[in-house]
Scaffold this motif. Structure first.
Motif, PDB file in Angstrom:
ATOM      1  N   VAL A  45      56.436  50.208 -43.954  1.00  0.00           N
ATOM      2  CA  VAL A  45      56.998  51.042 -43.652  1.00  0.00           C
ATOM      3  C   VAL A  45      56.012  52.172 -43.072  1.00  0.00           C
ATOM      4  O   VAL A  45      55.490  52.828 -44.324  1.00  0.00           O
ATOM      5  CB  VAL A  45      58.306  51.635 -44.330  1.00  0.00           C
ATOM      6  N   TRP A  46      55.880  52.636 -41.777  1.00  0.00           N
ATOM      7  CA  TRP A  46      54.850  53.466 -41.459  1.00  0.00           C
ATOM      8  C   TRP A  46      55.486  54.671 -40.946  1.00  0.00           C
ATOM      9  O   TRP A  46      56.260  54.500 -39.982  1.00  0.00           O
ATOM     10  CB  TRP A  46      53.824  52.782 -40.605  1.00  0.00           C
ATOM     11  N   ASP A  47      54.813  56.040 -41.108  1.00  0.00           N
ATOM     12  CA  ASP A  47      54.982  57.213 -40.474  1.00  0.00           C
ATOM     13  C   ASP A  47      53.989  57.553 -39.505  1.00  0.00           C
ATOM     14  O   ASP A  47      52.995  58.019 -40.065  1.00  0.00           O
ATOM     15  CB  ASP A  47      55.546  58.430 -41.452  1.00  0.00           C
ATOM     16  N   PRO A  48      54.077  57.254 -38.261  1.00  0.00           N
ATOM     17  CA  PRO A  48      52.854  57.497 -37.374  1.00  0.00           C
ATOM     18  C   PRO A  48      52.438  59.008 -37.200  1.00  0.00           C
ATOM     19  O   PRO A  48      51.246  59.113 -37.175  1.00  0.00           O
ATOM     20  CB  PRO A  48      53.445  57.085 -36.075  1.00  0.00           C
ATOM     21  N   VAL A  49      53.281  59.683 -37.837  1.00  0.00           N
ATOM     22  CA  VAL A  49      52.773  61.095 -37.585  1.00  0.00           C
ATOM     23  C   VAL A  49      51.905  61.654 -38.594  1.00  0.00           C
ATOM     24  O   VAL A  49      51.088  62.166 -38.812  1.00  0.00           O
ATOM     25  CB  VAL A  49      54.110  62.058 -37.434  1.00  0.00           C
ATOM     26  N   THR A  50      52.596  61.280 -39.914  1.00  0.00           N
ATOM     27  CA  THR A  50      51.956  61.365 -41.173  1.00  0.00           C
ATOM     28  C   THR A  50      51.045  60.642 -41.442  1.00  0.00           C
ATOM     29  O   THR A  50      50.373  60.906 -42.458  1.00  0.00           O
ATOM     30  CB  THR A  50      52.780  61.989 -42.374  1.00  0.00           C
ATOM     31  N   ASP A  51      50.933  59.635 -41.064  1.00  0.00           N
ATOM     32  CA  ASP A  51      50.313  58.200 -41.358  1.00  0.00           C
ATOM     33  C   ASP A  51      50.634  57.864 -42.995  1.00  0.00           C
ATOM     34  O   ASP A  51      49.609  57.045 -43.572  1.00  0.00           O
ATOM     35  CB  ASP A  51      48.674  58.829 -41.282  1.00  0.00           C
ATOM     36  N   GLU A  52      51.471  57.958 -43.315  1.00  0.00           N
ATOM     37  CA  GLU A  52      51.995  57.584 -44.531  1.00  0.00           C
ATOM     38  C   GLU A  52      52.507  56.053 -44.435  1.00  0.00           C
ATOM     39  O   GLU A  52      53.249  55.724 -43.534  1.00  0.00           O
ATOM     40  CB  GLU A  52      53.197  58.498 -45.140  1.00  0.00           C
ATOM     41  N   HIS A  53      51.944  55.264 -45.404  1.00  0.00           N
ATOM     42  CA  HIS A  53      52.395  53.970 -45.507  1.00  0.00           C
ATOM     43  C   HIS A  53      53.300  53.577 -47.020  1.00  0.00           C
ATOM     44  O   HIS A  53      52.912  54.298 -47.909  1.00  0.00           O
ATOM     45  CB  HIS A  53      51.217  53.073 -45.547  1.00  0.00           C
ATOM     46  N   ARG A  54      54.147  52.701 -46.652  1.00  0.00           N
ATOM     47  CA  ARG A  54      54.760  52.296 -47.955  1.00  0.00           C
ATOM     48  C   ARG A  54      54.683  50.624 -47.886  1.00  0.00           C
ATOM     49  O   ARG A  54      55.644  50.127 -47.004  1.00  0.00           O
ATOM     50  CB  ARG A  54      56.086  52.783 -48.034  1.00  0.00           C
ATOM     51  N   THR A  55      54.217  49.994 -48.694  1.00  0.00           N
ATOM     52  CA  THR A  55      54.369  48.578 -48.822  1.00  0.00           C
ATOM     53  C   THR A  55      55.352  48.192 -49.652  1.00  0.00           C
ATOM     54  O   THR A  55      55.640  48.292 -50.554  1.00  0.00           O
ATOM     55  CB  THR A  55      52.775  47.661 -49.262  1.00  0.00           C
ATOM     56  N   LEU A  56      56.357  47.139 -48.957  1.00  0.00           N
ATOM     57  CA  LEU A  56      57.360  46.652 -49.809  1.00  0.00           C
ATOM     58  C   LEU A  56      57.206  45.453 -50.492  1.00  0.00           C
ATOM     59  O   LEU A  56      56.073  44.714 -50.348  1.00  0.00           O
ATOM     60  CB  LEU A  56      58.586  46.316 -48.580  1.00  0.00           C
ATOM     61  N   PRO A  57      57.861  45.203 -51.667  1.00  0.00           N
ATOM     62  CA  PRO A  57      57.444  43.933 -52.455  1.00  0.00           C
ATOM     63  C   PRO A  57      57.460  42.627 -51.391  1.00  0.00           C
ATOM     64  O   PRO A  57      58.099  42.638 -50.591  1.00  0.00           O
ATOM     65  CB  PRO A  57      58.646  43.787 -53.323  1.00  0.00           C
ATOM     66  N   LEU A  58      56.647  41.837 -52.031  1.00  0.00           N
ATOM     67  CA  LEU A  58      56.374  40.629 -51.237  1.00  0.00           C
ATOM     68  C   LEU A  58      57.763  39.861 -51.128  1.00  0.00           C
ATOM     69  O   LEU A  58      58.536  39.867 -51.830  1.00  0.00           O
ATOM     70  CB  LEU A  58      55.522  39.591 -51.907  1.00  0.00           C
ATOM     71  N   LEU A  59      57.691  39.104 -49.808  1.00  0.00           N
ATOM     72  CA  LEU A  59      58.861  38.196 -49.559  1.00  0.00           C
ATOM     73  C   LEU A  59      58.225  36.765 -49.299  1.00  0.00           C
ATOM     74  O   LEU A  59      57.336  36.580 -48.691  1.00  0.00           O
ATOM     75  CB  LEU A  59      59.578  38.460 -48.058  1.00  0.00           C
ATOM     76  N   GLN A  60      58.795  36.092 -50.448  1.00  0.00           N
ATOM     77  CA  GLN A  60      58.335  34.660 -50.520  1.00  0.00           C
ATOM     78  C   GLN A  60      58.985  33.640 -50.032  1.00  0.00           C
ATOM     79  O   GLN A  60      60.366  33.390 -50.545  1.00  0.00           O
ATOM     80  CB  GLN A  60      57.891  34.503 -52.045  1.00  0.00           C
ATOM     81  N   LEU A  61      58.564  32.969 -49.125  1.00  0.00           N
ATOM     82  CA  LEU A  61      59.376  31.961 -48.230  1.00  0.00           C
ATOM     83  C   LEU A  61      58.897  30.579 -48.688  1.00  0.00           C
ATOM     84  O   LEU A  61      58.028  30.189 -48.423  1.00  0.00           O
ATOM     85  CB  LEU A  61      59.502  32.154 -46.975  1.00  0.00           C
ATOM     86  N   ASN A  62      59.729  29.824 -49.361  1.00  0.00           N
ATOM     87  CA  ASN A  62      59.586  28.410 -49.840  1.00  0.00           C
ATOM     88  C   ASN A  62      60.578  27.573 -49.510  1.00  0.00           C
ATOM     89  O   ASN A  62      61.644  27.498 -49.801  1.00  0.00           O
ATOM     90  CB  ASN A  62      59.274  28.225 -51.357  1.00  0.00           C
ATOM     91  N   PRO A  63      60.450  26.583 -48.051  1.00  0.00           N
ATOM     92  CA  PRO A  63      59.266  26.552 -47.346  1.00  0.00           C
ATOM     93  C   PRO A  63      58.972  27.649 -46.416  1.00  0.00           C
ATOM     94  O   PRO A  63      59.929  28.415 -46.159  1.00  0.00           O
ATOM     95  CB  PRO A  63      59.333  25.343 -46.870  1.00  0.00           C
TER      96      PRO A  63
END
Length: 375
Positions: free
Chosen positions: A120-138
């Protein structure tokens, strides 16, 4: 000589400055540079809040376009449509995919062998937040996601871009379709909500109508409704006339209902879902727009495709290789947005933006390169 004209009171000056259009942020900068007192009014946090309340509808500041590079990797580029500039010059070109944008936030993704990374990115402030991995199997290549304010039902979204948010993710695997929702407040993904049928989820806009998000399916004329409160999934069939669901683009109508546009050669057909007196819902075709009379003649020697929708602005984006046009569905006015690159999917960035005005003498160009605050 006559007496000098009386000075405007601050509240009267505000009323004048409110009339500056939010879709051209440089106008506020130019006004702030006219006089120190004007600058004092414009930089006050109360003015920024009142300015947003006065206009209510945030403007389109630009869009993020997904395209394929020479290695056939998905790359995203930010294309400004106003004087708004990204805080970092290199932030408009990265090996990621733009997925969705809403309430001042942008959802980006990268895809690994078995993992999907959402940011999730705020283009104005350039702040990023990476979410926990989503593992898809298969692993699944049939998925989509949407980002929204966590208080979507009780917020005016004028200044919530730094507040709590939700991300809903939908995918198909092992004969079923499931949805999980991430909450930034507790930092975890919810349990699965499922339907026992595999839908080939399209990578297209997912409108928010009331408390529900809507996702379209590629190989069946079906819409998936996900209620954010009850966490239930409902399958909605498109009308029989829509024999080519890949040409359907879901949207929220101007009066707050679920709708879609179907592109039939050079005609946009607009549909909306209405609830009758008996409580049953049905699709009705509200109007059609003939693109022959709106687009340049040379556009009709190429393939037309609907590649994006600006929620709240009632605007659809049409790709006529290699040009992107914005079509206002209310006025039928057309505006050329980009013609330098072929985008297969675009994500509009809609937000208020107030340029940051620091101390000292600055030019409007310098200010607009330095970032600011948004709602």
């Amino acid at each position: 000589m006559g007496a000098p004209a009386p000075e405007l009171l601050d509240e009267n000056l505000e009323e004048v400055l409110f009339r500056l259009q939010p879709d051209e942020p440089a106008d506020l900068v130019r006004a702030a540079l006219v006089w120190k007192r004007w600058r004092h009014v414009i930089t006050d946090p109360g003015f920024r809040r009142k300015f947003r309340q006065f206009h209510r509808t945030p403007p389109l500041l630009g869009f993020l376009g997904n395209f394929f590079n020479d290695s056939y990797e998905t790359v995203v580029r930010f294309v400004p449509t106003t004087s708004f500039c990204l805080p970092r010059a290199d932030a408009d070109h990265c090996r990621m995919k733009a997925v969705d944008s809403r309430h001042g936030r942008v959802l980006l993704s990268t895809i690994g062998d078995k993992d999907i990374v959402l940011v999730v990115w705020d283009p104005v402030t350039d702040e990023h937040r990476t979410l926990p991995l989503l593992q898809l199997n298969p692993p699944s290549r049939s998925w989509n996601a949407a980002v929204l304010c966590a208080a979507h039902g009780a917020c005016d979204h004028l200044d919530c871009h730094r507040g709590p948010f939700l991300v809903s993710f939908v995918a198909s695997s092992d004969g079923e379709t499931f949805i999980r929702t991430y909450s930034s407040e507790n930092g975890v993904w919810s349990e699965l909500a499922t339907v026992q049928q595999r839908h080939h989820v399209q990578f297209k806009p997912s409108p928010l109508v009331g408390n529900s998000l809507y996702f379209s399916s590629q190989k069946s004329a079906t819409v998936l409704e996900y209620n954010l409160v009850s966490r239930e999934i409902t399958e909605i069939q498109l009308p029989p006339e829509c024999s080519f669901p890949t040409q359907v683009l879901l949207m929220a109508t101007e009066d707050g209902r679920l709708g879609f546009t179907g592109l039939n050669k050079f005609t946009l057909c607009l549909w909306s879902r209405e609830v009758g007196q008996d409580g049953g819902a049905r699709w009705t075709q509200s109007r059609h727009i003939d693109l022959n009379s709106l687009l340049p003649v040379d556009c009709f020697f190429t393939f037309l495709e609907a590649v994006g929708f600006a929620d709240g602005l009632n605007t659809i984006f049409i790709s006529a290789f290699p040009t992107i046009f914005a079509v206002d569905l209310k006025s039928c006015q057309v505006k050329k947005m980009s013609e330098r690159r072929v985008f297969h999917y675009i994500v509009p960035f809609i937000s208020f933006y107030t340029p940051a005005l620091g101390p000292g003498e600055v030019s409007s160009g310098e200010v607009l390169e330095a970032g600011g605050s948004s709602a």
